[in-house]
Design a protein around this motif. Structure first.
Motif, PDB file in Angstrom:
ATOM      1  N   UNK A  89       0.809  -1.220   0.000  1.00 59.86           N
ATOM      2  CA  UNK A  89       0.000   0.000   0.000  1.00 59.86           C
ATOM      3  C   UNK A  89       0.840   1.267   0.000  1.00 59.86           C
ATOM      4  N   UNK A  90       2.168   1.128  -0.113  1.00 59.98           N
ATOM      5  CA  UNK A  90       3.045   2.293  -0.150  1.00 59.98           C
ATOM      6  C   UNK A  90       3.625   2.683   1.196  1.00 59.98           C
ATOM      7  N   UNK A  91       3.083   2.130   2.270  1.00 59.45           N
ATOM      8  CA  UNK A  91       3.639   2.421   3.596  1.00 59.45           C
ATOM      9  C   UNK A  91       5.020   1.775   3.720  1.00 59.45           C
TER      10      UNK A  91
ATOM     11  N   UNK B 173       7.628   8.599   6.965  1.00 61.13           N
ATOM     12  CA  UNK B 173       6.713   7.980   5.998  1.00 61.13           C
ATOM     13  C   UNK B 173       6.789   8.775   4.704  1.00 61.13           C
ATOM     14  N   UNK B 174       7.373   8.221   3.647  1.00 63.00           N
ATOM     15  CA  UNK B 174       7.565   8.984   2.398  1.00 63.00           C
ATOM     16  C   UNK B 174       6.270   9.381   1.709  1.00 63.00           C
ATOM     17  N   UNK B 175       5.138   8.822   2.142  1.00 65.46           N
ATOM     18  CA  UNK B 175       3.867   9.205   1.520  1.00 65.46           C
ATOM     19  C   UNK B 175       3.353  10.544   2.033  1.00 65.46           C
ATOM     20  N   UNK B 176       3.907  11.045   3.123  1.00 67.41           N
ATOM     21  CA  UNK B 176       3.370  12.230   3.776  1.00 67.41           C
ATOM     22  C   UNK B 176       4.087  13.490   3.315  1.00 67.41           C
TER      23      UNK B 176
ATOM     24  N   UNK C 176      -4.713  15.085  -1.751  1.00 64.40           N
ATOM     25  CA  UNK C 176      -6.040  14.474  -1.698  1.00 64.40           C
ATOM     26  C   UNK C 176      -6.649  14.471  -0.306  1.00 64.40           C
ATOM     27  N   UNK C 177      -5.814  14.510   0.735  1.00 66.51           N
ATOM     28  CA  UNK C 177      -6.335  14.544   2.099  1.00 66.51           C
ATOM     29  C   UNK C 177      -5.478  15.477   2.928  1.00 66.51           C
ATOM     30  N   UNK C 178      -6.057  15.970   4.027  1.00 66.73           N
ATOM     31  CA  UNK C 178      -5.316  16.897   4.893  1.00 66.73           C
ATOM     32  C   UNK C 178      -5.783  16.730   6.324  1.00 66.73           C
ATOM     33  N   UNK C 179      -4.825  16.428   7.204  1.00 66.78           N
ATOM     34  CA  UNK C 179      -5.098  16.314   8.636  1.00 66.78           C
ATOM     35  C   UNK C 179      -4.331  17.430   9.325  1.00 66.78           C
ATOM     36  N   UNK C 180      -5.007  18.205  10.146  1.00 66.53           N
ATOM     37  CA  UNK C 180      -4.372  19.376  10.759  1.00 66.53           C
ATOM     38  C   UNK C 180      -4.525  19.331  12.272  1.00 66.53           C
TER      39      UNK C 180
ATOM     40  N   UNK D 284      -1.702  14.052   2.101  1.00 72.61           N
ATOM     41  CA  UNK D 284      -1.509  12.732   1.499  1.00 72.61           C
ATOM     42  C   UNK D 284      -1.967  12.804   0.052  1.00 72.61           C
ATOM     43  N   UNK D 285      -1.280  12.055  -0.806  1.00 75.92           N
ATOM     44  CA  UNK D 285      -1.633  12.072  -2.228  1.00 75.92           C
ATOM     45  C   UNK D 285      -2.866  11.277  -2.561  1.00 75.92           C
ATOM     46  N   UNK D 286      -3.384  10.481  -1.624  1.00 77.49           N
ATOM     47  CA  UNK D 286      -4.587   9.683  -1.836  1.00 77.49           C
ATOM     48  C   UNK D 286      -5.584   9.960  -0.723  1.00 77.49           C
ATOM     49  N   UNK D 287      -6.886   9.890  -1.010  1.00 78.06           N
ATOM     50  CA  UNK D 287      -7.871  10.065   0.067  1.00 78.06           C
ATOM     51  C   UNK D 287      -7.683   8.981   1.124  1.00 78.06           C
ATOM     52  N   UNK D 288      -7.567   9.375   2.375  1.00 78.10           N
ATOM     53  CA  UNK D 288      -7.361   8.399   3.442  1.00 78.10           C
ATOM     54  C   UNK D 288      -7.538   9.073   4.789  1.00 78.10           C
TER      55      UNK D 288
END
Length: 837
Positions: A311-313, A376-379, A455-459, A477-481
């Protein structure tokens, strides 16, 4: 698997930990295993050990309470017993996976302050030493009943946590031992089977039958091995001849890959290690060492690497491999939690090091962001800071976001529904937006987010230690999650780290501001004003620009303080400071010079314009309503002296002196007026100016101590003020006021100078202090005679200039100059020594 509580935990270490908790909290306990063997007992009270347990009757009561606890232990999470001796006992079982492994006793406490009369009767009843017994009772902890349960819950959770951790380790060791035994048995069976087949090779029918039986046995063994490996708590796989033949359940749980995803070792390497350089250098080196280990019969070295999941993690694992014949068996132990803890520890230390080294806030925040992204390189992370107006957010650090996106969000308004960060800042709560394209908070920003690939943002709001909003920490994140527990820990940790950095930076800024700012008016203090004025004067000289300077004094300010109080006086000074800021230009340098005096430097301002500005300022202040503690508003006025830079050489002290001279003329002329330096010259007259005796400070007079040199120069100026007021034929009361100020400053200087000399160990201090007293007494005597018109001003001036200045300051004071020099040298040597250490 059979085990006891002491098999799972380090009993001695647990006892030491609970002993430390007791010493820190004063809370006693007892811990026994399932067979009632004591594991740890800390803090039993003297009331029980020295009295209740020592008497047969009271000991029977204690045993009765213990029996009650034991009988009712299974009826609930906690059971308590009110011992008839007057104290409370509690017990609770420690259960691991449904097994009662230990019991925690929490006893000899009171819920309320002791009824000393009850215990006094009990002492009398059983023959206890009343004083000693009551002293022991007073030592019993008083813990409200509602606090007992959470305290016991803490001890139970601590013991359960340690026991579960030990159980996990015990099971892992057993699984590893089982796997090793299984591998050895398998190798032995293959060897035996091969020997048997070779011995019977001459018999074809037996060979075929034996081979069939061997294949069936091997298949059964493989199925047995697979069943065991599928229950292993670590990821396991094996491969032969470059093809992967088996992956256990834990492997797929860890990385998401199934056998069809990675049929070969090459496919595994390509997907698990997508970075080509890392794959070739790090993994390639380990692969070559693995092949060499097979050829030499040595152990395969372990490998600690990050693995990219399906899953890219990214998970961090330790790979331990071994050869079984031509098959490579590999174990994958997940150490991601440990790795993240180490990363956060290093990030925390690196941030504190940057703070200690005085790095800029931008550098520190960028380091926090990059350290978070490294986990985490996805972030993609960013930090926004609250603007000075408290209503907007400004970009603090976002190195991974496109520049056009950073520019778009820079200055975003704080408010609910304004993106993730604006909402988090407004609500002071974490905001999770799983899909920015569908969430209403992102209606105005979804197009630019799509352009930036977000695609997503947590603040998370960044809060100070006192709960004040400092900014926001966001993860894109580049994908909705939605975030998992690890991501939530990361965003909270990074926000806390950013809070430390921002609060430290703000504290440093505030300290620097306080060092440069007058606490009452908010203007530059005297020292900072002089520094800024020197810069403006140097600029004016360099470019041949005009420059003017104001000295401003509040008229009759002492009367305001005396009649209306110092609080009102402080507000008057604040109102005047506000009028200065509002009336003058932003380029003008304004400072509070001391007391009720203000000073202003006006760059690019010739004399005419300076006079107009001063008059405008005077009128503005005269018309300003100033509110006292009670009653109607009041008005006050100021007197202003103006000096202007001319072609003649002049330093800042000269300009200040000229402005001060003009200010004296304004005060003596009736106050509430502006006077220019040429007013002073006209007032004195050409002949008087030509004959005007004036003390001039030279650099050769300096002793090198900042405070003493500053006070010596101030005394020069004060004596010159007295000379000027005399030559200018000022009224006697004005001359006496200047004289009184001068004498007070002389006495203050003598006191400060003696303190410095005592600090450096000047051996002639006693004699020097005696000279000070003689000079001060003589000055006071001459001043009294002058007040009574029994002394000419010339005699007084002669004493001040020749005896005080020339005879003492410029001659006798030089005796201590070498000691000041030695003290400075010693201080410099000490500083160099400390820096080397």
């Amino acid at each position: 698997m059979d085990y006891r509580f002491t098999d799972l935990v380090d009993a001695e270490g647990l006892h030491n930990m609970l002993q430390s908790l007791y010493e820190a909290t004063g809370i006693m306990h007892g811990l026994t295993d399932a067979d009632n063997h004591i594991i740890s007992a800390v803090g039993w009270e003297e009331a029980c050990t020295n009295f209740h347990r020592a008497h047969p009757c009271t000991n029977a009561r204690c045993l009765e309470s213990n029996c009650y606890l034991a009988e009712h232990l299974g009826e609930g999470a906690f059971v308590g017993s009110a011992c008839t001796n007057g104290l409370m006992d509690y017990a609770t079982p420690i259960v691991i996976e449904g097994r009662h492994l230990a019991t925690l006793y929490f006893g000899q406490v009171l819920h309320e302050p002791p009824d000393l009369e009850f215990f006094r009767r009990q002492a009398e009843q059983f023959g206890f030493d009343e004083e000693a017994y009551l002293a022991a009772i007073r030592k019993v902890p008083v813990i409200p009943k509602e606090r007992v349960e959470p305290i016991m819950a803490f001890y139970v959770q601590l013991a359960q946590m340690l026991a579960r951790s030990g159980l996990d380790r015990l099971r892992q060791r057993e699984a590893e031992r089982g796997l090793e035994d299984l591998n050895r048995n398998l190798a032995q069976r293959i060897e035996e089977r091969t020997a048997e087949l070779a011995a019977k090779n001459d018999l074809l029918w037996l060979e075929i039958a034996e081979r069939r039986r061997a294949e069936e046995a091997l298949y059964a063994s493989q199925q047995q091995i697979k069943a065991i490996l599928d229950s292993s708590p670590v990821g396991i796989g094996w491969a032969g001849d470059g093809r992967i033949e088996y992956l256990n359940h834990k492997f797929t749980e860890l990385f998401g890959y199934r056998l069809e995803d990675i049929p070969t070792l090459e496919a595994w390497y390509q997907r698990a290690y997508p970075d080509e350089k890392f794959r070739n250098e790090i993994v390639g080196k380990w692969t070559r060492a693995t092949i060499a280990a097979k050829e030499t019969g040595t152990e395969v070295p372990p490998l600690e690497v990050p693995v990219t999941c399906k899953n890219g993690a990214v998970r961090h694992v330790v790979i331990a491999a071994t050869w079984i014949g031509d098959y490579l068996l590999a174990n994958f132990s997940d150490i991601s939690d440990r790795w993240r803890a180490e990363q956060r520890y290093r990030s925390h230390n690196a941030t504190l090091e940057l703070i200690a080294k005085g790095a800029s806030l931008q550098q520190i925040l960028s380091a926090i962001v990059r350290n978070a992204e490294a986990q985490d390189p996805r972030l993609i992370c960013s930090i926004l800071l609250v603007d000075a107006d408290g209503r907007h957010l400004r970009t603090g650090a976002a190195p991974g976001l496109p520049e056009f996106y950073n520019q778009a969000v820079d200055g975003i308004e704080i408010g609910k529904g304004i993106g993730s960060c604006g909402t988090a800042a407004a609500t002071l709560q974490r905001v999770i937006v799983a899909d920015v394209q569908t969430h209403p908070y992102w209606e105005k920003f979804k197009e630019i987010a799509a352009r930036a690939g977000l695609a997503s943002c947590w603040s998370e709001p960044i809060l100070s230690s006192k709960g004040r909003l400092l900014g926001t920490f966001a993860i894109y994140h580049g994908q909705p999650c939605t975030p998992d527990d690890e991501a939530l820990q990361l965003i909270g940790y990074a926000a806390n780290l950013a809070s430390i950095a921002i609060e430290h930076h703000q504290t440093q800024d505030e300290l620097e501001r306080q060092a440069h700012t007058d606490f009452l008016t908010g203007l530059a203090n005297r020292r900072h004003f002089i520094k800024l004025a020197e810069v403006e004067l140097a600029r004016a000289r360099r470019y041949g620009k005009p420059l003017s300077l104001f000295m401003i004094d509040v008229d009759h300010f002492k009367a305001v303080n005396d009649s209306l109080g110092h609080d009102t006086g402080d507000r008057v000074l604040q109102d005047i400071a506000a009028a200065l800021v509002q009336t003058l230009r932003t380029t003008d340098v304004i400072g509070r010079f001391g007391g009720e005096e203000f000073a202003v430097v006006l760059p690019d301002t010739p004399a005419t314009q300076a006079g107009e500005a001063a008059e405008r300022l005077r009128r503005t202040i005269a018309a300003t309503d100033m509110q006292g503690d009670s009653g109607p508003s009041l008005h006050t006025t100021v007197s202003v002296g103006v000096s202007t830079l001319t072609d003649a050489p002049a330093d800042l002290n000269t300009l200040l002196k000229h402005a001060d001279d003009a200010l004296y003329i304004a005060k003596n002329g009736g106050r509430n007026q502006v006077r220019m330096i040429f007013d002073v010259q006209q007032r004195i007259g050409a002949d008087a100016v030509a004959n005007f005796i004036k003390l001039t400070w030279h650099g050769g007079y300096a002793c090198g101590h900042p405070k003493i040199d500053e006070q010596h120069q101030a005394l020069f100026r004060r004596i010159n003020d007295l000379l000027a007021s005399t030559v200018a034929d000022c009224p006697p009361d004005r001359v006496i006021a200047v004289l009184d100020s001068l004498i007070a400053e002389v006495v203050r200087h003598f006191r400060d100078e003696e303190a410095v000399l005592q600090e450096i160990g000047f051996p002639g201090l006693t004699r020097h202090a005696a000279i000070h007293r003689q000079l001060a007494d003589r000055a006071t005597e001459l001043t009294l005679r002058f007040r009574k018109d029994k002394l000419a001003i010339g005699d007084l001036l002669r004493y001040l200039t020749y005896e005080l200045v020339a005879g003492h300051m410029l001659k006798e004071d030089r005796e201590y100059y070498p000691y000041l020099l030695q003290a400075r040298q010693n201080s410099a040597d000490l500083s160099r020594s400390e820096s080397i250490e």
